[in-house]
Design a protein around this motif. Structure first.
Motif, PDB file in Angstrom:
ATOM      1  N   GLN A  31       0.824  -1.202   0.000  1.00 21.32           N
ATOM      2  CA  GLN A  31       0.000   0.000   0.000  1.00 21.32           C
ATOM      3  C   GLN A  31       0.861   1.256   0.000  1.00 21.32           C
ATOM      4  N   ALA A  32       0.295   2.354  -0.462  1.00 17.77           N
ATOM      5  CA  ALA A  32       1.034   3.610  -0.531  1.00 17.77           C
ATOM      6  C   ALA A  32       1.233   4.236   0.841  1.00 17.77           C
ATOM      7  N   SER A  37       3.157  -0.268   5.491  1.00 14.09           N
ATOM      8  CA  SER A  37       3.569   0.266   4.190  1.00 14.09           C
ATOM      9  C   SER A  37       5.014   0.748   4.235  1.00 14.09           C
ATOM     10  N   ARG A  39       5.983   3.706   3.297  1.00 18.29           N
ATOM     11  CA  ARG A  39       5.941   5.056   3.857  1.00 18.29           C
ATOM     12  C   ARG A  39       5.966   5.017   5.381  1.00 18.29           C
ATOM     13  N   ILE A  67       5.253  -1.359  -5.498  1.00 12.65           N
ATOM     14  CA  ILE A  67       4.686  -0.388  -4.574  1.00 12.65           C
ATOM     15  C   ILE A  67       4.554   0.927  -5.328  1.00 12.65           C
ATOM     16  N   PHE A  68       3.337   1.427  -5.450  1.00  8.11           N
ATOM     17  CA  PHE A  68       3.084   2.683  -6.158  1.00  8.11           C
ATOM     18  C   PHE A  68       2.940   3.807  -5.139  1.00  8.11           C
ATOM     19  N   LEU A  69       3.806   4.800  -5.239  1.00  7.82           N
ATOM     20  CA  LEU A  69       3.722   5.950  -4.345  1.00  7.82           C
ATOM     21  C   LEU A  69       2.723   6.963  -4.889  1.00  7.82           C
ATOM     22  N   ASN A  70       1.986   7.612  -3.998  1.00  9.05           N
ATOM     23  CA  ASN A  70       1.019   8.613  -4.443  1.00  9.05           C
ATOM     24  C   ASN A  70       1.200   9.960  -3.757  1.00  9.05           C
ATOM     25  N   GLN A  71       2.335  10.123  -3.057  1.00 12.49           N
ATOM     26  CA  GLN A  71       2.622  11.378  -2.381  1.00 12.49           C
ATOM     27  C   GLN A  71       4.109  11.423  -2.048  1.00 12.49           C
ATOM     28  N   ILE A  94       9.689  -0.107  -6.575  1.00  8.18           N
ATOM     29  CA  ILE A  94       9.065   1.067  -5.979  1.00  8.18           C
ATOM     30  C   ILE A  94       8.869   2.089  -7.094  1.00  8.18           C
ATOM     31  N   HIS A  99       7.271  10.936  -7.788  1.00  6.43           N
ATOM     32  CA  HIS A  99       7.733  11.315  -6.462  1.00  6.43           C
ATOM     33  C   HIS A  99       9.093  10.676  -6.187  1.00  6.43           C
ATOM     34  N   GLN A 101      11.884   8.754  -4.275  1.00  5.71           N
ATOM     35  CA  GLN A 101      11.706   7.656  -3.329  1.00  5.71           C
ATOM     36  C   GLN A 101      12.431   7.876  -2.004  1.00  5.71           C
TER      37      GLN A 101
END
Length: 503
Positions: A31-32, A37, A39, A67-71, A94, A99, A101
């Motif tokens: 999860q993002a 996660s 993060r 893992i897809f980052l959204n912020q 990742i 964004h 990493q």
């Protein structure tokens, strides 16, 4: 006896109590954000921790996980941090989605960041280090078995300089067994010509050790848009940019690595095409003082720059470049040094390299190499063969004090006074196409019976060849071991394949 045992146990307990504890933080889902996660794992790093804090992955996948980052990600914290995906079968990707990493800011207290067994994809930032940025000069960065692809860093003329499309390191840097593919440094909008956007894959500043081993750099570029019509200039270092002024005592080692199709193009808004080779150092750019600089057993192909298609060493002052066992094949410079440029330098050695079909678009400068400076140059045991379409100079060699010998040229347009053992021999049909014949990179063998075999200047023979074979060996069957010209030491084993029955 019992006393010794008790005292030994007591000493071990004291040491164990004094040693900083190692902490493992597990990433348990892709999860993002949220518990488990990546993060959250970075947020859980403790700033005051002095021991190793290790982020590891337990994702339960046999085919790999993305893992897809959204912020934006939080900063790395704590003295020593390691991020390692070796526990996950199939690997972990990742995807930054624009964004960045991992980031260590200039004001951090982190002293080391290690990243291993990961793929970082599509990271992005305004500034330096599209996927990884270590802005603190006292922080060492280590990459081991890491793939960085399609990372982007953007330069804005109104903000600070931008370095490293994929990675920026202000401190010591070690890269091993890693892949850099399709990364770039770009202009945000358009700007006037600037020297502050460099390094398509890696940007490095400051006087610290740099080691790059067994790694691959392909399709990276510095791609700037600027408005100074009709002139258009790009940044330096299509793959790697090193700016290292300072005091003596620093080593840079780049070896057993491949640089293919890296470039420094530019786009002027008034035209509809890219101007290729608009920045120095299509593959690698180096500027620095007092640095021990070694390029050994690398492969350069189709890299394109302005000064130095494969490598541009410019203004190296009191540094000591040693270039050995490299293969420069079909690289291009719009100005000087299609394969290699050393300019305004120092004490330099260019030994046992193979230069083939590199091109300089300026007829007054060497297509294979251009070596200029007020220092001392040793030029021995190199092969230099021109491209069929290149009517310009084969090479230039000029220095305050120059010695040369044992070189083989297709043309004699870079003579050195006092050099009686180098030869201009015309075409070289015996020089074979690049192939894997041992070692870590492509190289070009000589066909059996070639004049390069057992004919080098023995006093300047490099101890090993590009494949790690000890020099010299007998390559012509006369039972006398002599050094070969070029990057490959042709052995009697190579002779067995002379009739083309490799398969």
């Amino acid at each position: 006896m019992l006393y010794r045992v008790l005292m030994g146990l007591l000493a071990w307990l004291v040491l164990a109590a004094a040693a900083p504890a190692q902490t493992v933080i597990w990433v348990t889902n892709a999860q993002a954000f949220g518990p488990g996660s990546l993060r959250q794992a970075v947020l859980d790093l403790q700033p005051a921790a002095t021991g190793v804090q290790e982020i590891r992955f337990a994702l339960g996948s046999q085919t790999g996980t993305t893992i897809f980052l959204n912020q934006p990600m939080p900063d790395i914290r704590g003295a020593n941090v390691r991020i390692d995906a070796a526990d996950t079968t199939g690997g972990v990707i990742i995807d930054g989605g624009g964004h960045q990493q991992f980031r260590v800011p200039a004001g951090s207290t982190t002293t080391s960041l290690s990243v291993a067994n990961l793929t970082l994809r599509r990271g992005g930032t305004l500034g330096s280090g599209g996927c990884i940025s270590v802005a603190r000069a006292g922080t060492s960065l280590s990459l081991d078995r890491v793939t960085l692809e399609e990372c982007r860093a953007y330069y804005d003329a109104a903000t600070a300089p931008a370095l490293g499309g994929a990675v920026f390191a202000a401190g010591p840097l070690t890269v091993r067994d890693s892949v850099f593919s399709g990364n770039s440094m770009n202009t945000l909008g358009s700007a006037t010509v600037s020297a502050n956007a460099n390094g398509g894959a890696i940007g490095k500043t400051g006087l610290h050790p740099v080691t790059v081993q067994r790694s691959s750099f392909r399709d990276n570029r510095v791609y700037l848009t600027n408005t100074d019509a009709p002139f258009c200039a790009s940044g330096a270092g299509g793959a790697i940019y090193l700016s290292m002024p300072g005091m003596p005592g620093t080593d840079v080692v780049i070896e057993d690595s491949s640089f293919v199709n890296n470039s420094t193009p530019c786009r002027n808004p008034t035209v509809t095409y890219d101007i290729d080779g608009a920045g120095d150092g299509g593959g690698i750019y180096f500027y620095g003082e007092y640095v021990s600089l070694r390029f050994n057993a690398n492969y350069f192909e189709n890299n394109r720059g302005r000064r130095g298609g494969g490598i541009g060493i410019i203004g190296a002052l009191a540094s000591t470049p040693v270039v050995t066992n490299n293969t420069f094949h079909r690289n291009r410079a719009t100005a000087s040094g299609g394969g290699l440029l050393i300019l305004n330098c120092c004490y330099s050695q260019v030994l046992n390299n193979t230069f083939s079909e590199n091109v300089s678009l300026s007829s007054n400068y060497g297509g294979q190499f251009s070596l200029y400076g007020g220092g001392t140059l040793a030029l021995f045991n190199n092969i230099a063969t021109a491209a069929d379409t290149d009517s310009g100079l084969l090479c230039n060699a000029s220095s305050g004090q120059i010695s040369a010998g044992g070189n083989l040229y297709t043309r004699n347009d870079c003579p050195v006074a006092g050099d009686s053992s180098s030869q201009a021999i015309g075409a070289m049909p015996w020089l074979q196409a690049p192939s894997m014949s041992g070692g870590y990179v492509l190289s070009q063998r000589s066909a059996y019976g070639a004049p390069s075999i057992d004919s080098a200047d023995e006093a300047h023979c490099v101890p090993y060849d590009v494949r790690g074979i000890v020099r010299p060996v007998d390559g012509d069957g006369d039972l006398v071991a002599r050094c070969d010209v070029g990057a490959v030491e042709n052995s009697l084993v190579d002779r067995l394949f002379k009739d083309g029955f490799e398969d």
